[in-house]
Design a protein around this motif. Structure first.
Motif, short mmCIF file in Angstrom:
data_model
loop_
_atom_site.label_atom_id
_atom_site.label_comp_id
_atom_site.label_asym_id
_atom_site.label_seq_id
_atom_site.Cartn_x
_atom_site.Cartn_y
_atom_site.Cartn_z
N UNK A 1 0.91 -1.45 0.27
CA UNK A 1 -0.13 -0.12 -0.28
C UNK A 1 1.40 1.21 -0.30
N UNK A 2 0.69 1.85 -0.70
CA UNK A 2 1.17 3.75 -0.75
C UNK A 2 -0.29 4.34 -0.63
N UNK A 3 -0.04 5.53 0.60
CA UNK A 3 -0.73 6.06 0.93
C UNK A 3 -0.14 7.71 0.98
N UNK A 4 -0.57 8.50 1.05
CA UNK A 4 -0.92 9.80 0.45
C UNK A 4 -1.68 10.60 1.33
N UNK A 19 -2.53 15.03 10.09
CA UNK A 19 -1.95 14.76 8.33
C UNK A 19 -0.55 13.87 9.09
N UNK A 20 -0.17 15.08 10.29
CA UNK A 20 1.06 14.26 10.34
C UNK A 20 1.32 13.26 11.59
N UNK A 21 0.08 12.64 12.10
CA UNK A 21 -0.54 11.77 12.84
C UNK A 21 0.02 10.56 12.22
N UNK A 27 3.16 5.78 8.34
CA UNK A 27 3.91 6.06 6.66
C UNK A 27 3.76 6.77 5.29
N UNK A 28 2.32 6.90 6.06
CA UNK A 28 1.53 7.62 4.44
C UNK A 28 2.57 9.08 3.86
N UNK A 159 -5.91 2.23 7.90
CA UNK A 159 -6.37 2.48 6.78
C UNK A 159 -5.44 1.91 6.35
N UNK A 160 -6.09 1.32 4.87
CA UNK A 160 -4.87 0.71 4.02
C UNK A 160 -4.40 1.15 2.73
#
Ligand code: FMN
Length: 160
Positions: A1-4, A19-21, A27-28, A159-160
């Motif tokens: 999974x690549x998340x932003x 967002x930072x948390x 690792x997003x 979150x995945x």
């Protein structure tokens, strides 16, 4: 999974902190939505300008995003609540962006009156919407979180 996490944050950085948390926890990457024209620091002036923009459906011009969304499977959208909906900058992002085929999560920060921000994001984002979360702060303009940290962590953990 690549998340932003694609987020907008204007007044006291509440949405940026969440967002930072998310970034620190799973690792997003982070990408901040920024308007070309600044809203300034006067809270009441921002309130009045935002109300006019939302009432008229104004779509602000945005600076280019710092990431290429093609690189991500999962997009987490974060907005402060402005007049019971998403900030116009987030509306502009969603109108300009095709999230088809991506997993889409959304969160809002608010001061006790969440309105329809998350529902409105869901209507505009064309990806597969997986999960939403509302984070309450102590008042409009306050920065003490009232939402349970355990609940926030649980949502982030899913979150995945
Ligand atoms: C223009 C404006 C409108 C707002 N409207 C609402 C609202 O309708 N309901 C609410 O609960 N909070 C409202 N707030 C408070 C913000 O949603 C809250 O302080 C948020 O956490 C700010 O996020 P930020 O620090 O990332 O910008 C408003 C704040 C601003 C500046």
């Amino acid at each position: 999974m690549k998340a932003v996490v694609v987020y907008y944050s204007q007044s006291c950085g509440n949405t940026r902190k969440i967002a930072e948390m998310i970034g620190l926890t799973n690792g997003a990457d982070l990408a901040e939505i920024q308007t070309v024209s600044d809203y300034g620091d006067d809270y009441n002036a921002v309130m009045a300008k935002a109300r006019d923009e939302i009432n008229s459906g104004y779509i602000p011009e945005l600076k280019p995003l710092s990431v290429n969304l093609d690189d991500y499977d999962t997009v987490i959208i974060g907005t402060p609540t402005w007049w019971y909906t998403m900030a116009p900058a987030v509306r502009a992002f969603l109108r300009n962006t095709d999230l088809t085929g991506k997993r889409v999560y959304a969160f809002q920060t608010h001061g006790g009156q969440p309105g329809s921000a998350l529902k409105d994001i869901r209507l505009l984002s064309k990806g597969e919407n997986i999960g939403d979360f509302a984070v309450e702060f102590d008042s409009e303009g306050g920065s003490r979180m009232l939402t349970s940290l355990d609940d926030l962590r649980a949502w982030i953990g899913d979150i995945r």
